[in-house]
Each structure stands twice: as structure tokens, then as C-alpha cells.
Design an enzyme around this catalytic site. Structure first.
Site, PDB file in Angstrom:
ATOM      1  N   ARG A 238      -3.082  12.554 -24.269  1.00 21.60           N
ATOM      2  CA  ARG A 238      -2.249  12.134 -25.391  1.00 21.60           C
ATOM      3  C   ARG A 238      -1.585  13.385 -25.933  1.00 21.60           C
ATOM      4  NH1 ARG A 238      -1.980   7.792 -23.716  1.00 21.60           N
ATOM      5  NH2 ARG A 238      -2.695   5.816 -24.629  1.00 21.60           N
ATOM      6  N   GLU A 267       5.948  11.938 -29.849  1.00 14.16           N
ATOM      7  CA  GLU A 267       6.682  11.131 -28.876  1.00 14.16           C
ATOM      8  C   GLU A 267       7.452   9.994 -29.551  1.00 14.16           C
ATOM      9  OE1 GLU A 267       4.976   8.646 -25.113  1.00 14.16           O
ATOM     10  OE2 GLU A 267       4.186  10.669 -25.395  1.00 14.16           O
ATOM     11  N   HIS A 285       6.540  10.125 -20.062  1.00 18.33           N
ATOM     12  CA  HIS A 285       5.310   9.319 -20.126  1.00 18.33           C
ATOM     13  C   HIS A 285       5.251   8.328 -18.955  1.00 18.33           C
ATOM     14  CE1 HIS A 285       2.057   8.013 -23.175  1.00 18.33           C
ATOM     15  NE2 HIS A 285       1.672   7.694 -21.951  1.00 18.33           N
TER      16      HIS A 285
END
Length: 318
Positions: A238, A267, A285
């Protein structure tokens, strides 16, 4: 049939499977739910198939006094965008989709290792720009990956899958850091006592821990400062596990050799500094972005939902 909100477009096979057991509302937008949408869903739906970015925080969950929703089936293994304790207090079960994402995420880790070490992104940009003037012996010399030392932070399913690829595929020596002892890492490997010790001893550091408050900024200035000057950092966990400001400072000063990132602290915002450096590989991602993987994730989420409404314990309750 129970009412189910699917918060973002999913593969057709997943939607069809959900419609067999639920009255489905399939939200057409690709953006996360906003707070008003989350509150409405909690009040009006029996179940929500939630996705990364649907921030079911304590504030959102407590805003609905008597939620109709009884289960949040998360699409993905990471669920740090859901306050599980607050959900539990509201009487809402949370599930996730482990296993389905393991190999795909490990593959992306290897993609980032190879792209960053061998300067593949930089090379492609050079060719696309029309400025490549042909091969020569000292052009774009990178880090040879085979036989190097890799350090993996987090030795769960994904960490072990990365270790297998590194060891059996590239002959790498594997070290790892894990909060608890790992009896069988699956490959010959050394468990290190501290993150700094791990960082100082390897050529490649790969971050593969779950997100959440316990791991936020786990990789910060101290860990980055311990890395060797030629070493690269890869993050497929993450974004906020890595202190992005500290990473930028380490890259700016030449303290580390480069970075490969599939996730970002804020993000989808990616700092201009990261976007400007050639020794940084940036992916949007892509960890699980393969059709069969996304189908498997969605079908696992649907099975969690079916089990719950059949009065059973969902197989992937968190």
C-alpha cells in the site's frame, strides 16, 4: 433476494454470478464512492461489494444509526480503506479476497524489479522519443538481477510468492523481515531482526506487508538511509507503507539507486518529483490487473456474500 450494491464496474462474469443470488445495483462510475453514496448504501442496501478507495471510515459508518447493510465484501485482499472495528461495532461483517491476488501481485513485483534494475522504462522512453542512436557497449548499464540479494518486508502469501520467483527464477539470496517468526518461508531464506539490518544487507528491497495504521510509514528515512547506494526499493503493498517524502529525499540525494512503485501514498496523486526521475519506475496500481485474476477476486467476493446470506461463516471473513 438481498439487495447488493457493486460499487464499480466489474467483469461481466462477476456481475452475472452476483445476479443469480442478489438484486444487484451495479454502479457504472469508475471512481470511488463519496461519503454521501456510502451513507446511502449503508442505509439502503443489504450488502455492498466494496472496492479499493471506498473509504468506509469510522465517521461514515457511525453516520448511519441503523444500517440496513450487514456485510461489506471487499474486492481485494487489502482492506485498510475499511474501518473493520467500526464496521463490527455497527453489526457489519467484512470479508476480503486473499489467495486470488497472490501470484498476480508477485508478478508485478518482479516486473518492477526488472524494469527498475535494467532501466527498461527509461529505455522505452528513449526509443519512443526518437533519440536512440543505436547500441554501444556502455549504453544504459543497469543492475544485473541474477544472483543478487533480495530483502522482502512481509513474508505472507505474497512475500513468499515473490521469494520463490526471486530464488528459483533468478538465483537470488533471500532475506526477509516479518513481525512474527516464519517457520517455512518456502525457499532458503534468512529472517532478519530489524528492518535496518535487512535494508543494509540487500540489493533489492521489496515491500509486501498489509496496509493500515500498524504499517503506515514502516519504510521511512531510517530504513531508506540504511540501504546501499546502488539498491532499489520496490513497493507493491500500500502506498502509505512507504513515507513518500522520505523516499523522494533519498532519491534526490542519490542515497538509493532507484525505486519501482505500483502504489502511492496519496493515490492517484503521484508527486512531480517521482514522475521526473528516470531511475523510478511508475505503474498505475496494476497489481491484480489481469482479467482472470479480477474475475477470481469478484467470484470470491460473491461466494463470501452467498455464504453470509445462507447463514454460514463467510470463508474469508476478516
Amino acid at each position: 433476494m438481498p439487495r447488493l450494491l457493486i460499487t464499480r464496474p466489474l467483469p461481466d462474469r462477476v456481475i452475472a454470478a452476483a445476479r443469480e443470488s442478489f438484486e444487484v445495483t451495479a454502479r457504472p462510475l469508475t471512481t470511488p464512492l463519496d461519503r454521501n453514496e456510502m451513507r446511502a448504501a449503508l442505509a439502503e442496501q443489504d450488502a455492498i461489494l466494496a472496492t479499493l478507495g471506498d473509504a468506509f471510515s469510522r465517521e461514515v459508518l457511525q453516520a448511519v444509526a441503523e444500517p440496513r447493510c450487514r456485510i461489506l465484501a471487499n474486492f481485494g485482499v487489502g482492506y485498510n480503506h475499511i474501518d473493520v472495528d467500526a464496521a463490527r461495532a455497527a453489526g457489519i461483517v467484512v470479508t476480503n479476497t486473499p489467495g486470488a491476488v497472490t501470484d498476480a501481485t508477485a508478478d508485478i513485483a518482479m516486473t518492477l524489479i526488472l524494469m527498475t534494475a535494467r532501466r527498461a522504462g527509461e529505455g522505452e522512453r528513449l526509443v519512443r522519443s526518437g533519440q536512440w542512436q543505436g547500441w554501444h557497449p556502455t549504453q544504459m548499464l543497469g543492475l544485473h538481477v541474477s544472483g543478487k540479494k533480495v530483502g522482502i518486508i512481509g513474508m505472507g502469501r505474497i512475500g513468499k510468492a515473490i521469494a520463490r520467483r526471486c530464488h528459483f527464477g533468478f538465483g537470488m539470496e533471500v532475506s526477509f523481515f516479518n513481525r512474527s517468526a516464519v517457520a517455512d518461508p518456502g525457499v532458503p531464506a534468512q529472517q532478519m531482526e530489524t528492518l535496518a539490518e535487512l535494508a543494509a544487507s540487500v540489493d533489492i528491497v521489496v515491500v509486501a506487508v498489509p496496509g493500515g495504521s500498524a504499517t503506515r510509514h514502516l519504510v521511512g528515512a531510517q530504513v531508506l538511509g540504511a540501504m546501499q547506494p546502488h539498491a532499489i526499493l520496490v513497493n507493491i503493498a500500500r502506498g502509505d507503507v512507504v513515507d513518500e517524502a522520505a523516499l523522494i529525499a533519498a532519491l534526490e540525494s542519490g542515497r538509493i539507486g532507484g525505486a519501482g512503485l505500483d502504489v502511492y501514498e496519496h493515490e492517484p496523486v503521484v508527486p512531480a518529483a517521482l514522475r521526473g526521475w528516470e531511475n523510478v519506475t511508475l505503474l498505475p496500481h496494476l497489481g491484480t490487473a489481469a482479467l482472470e485474476v479480477r474475475e477470481a477476486m469478484g467470484l470470491m467476493a460473491v461466494e463470501n456474500l452467498r455464504a453470509f446470506f445462507a447463514g454460514q461463516v463467510p470463508p474469508n471473513r476478516v
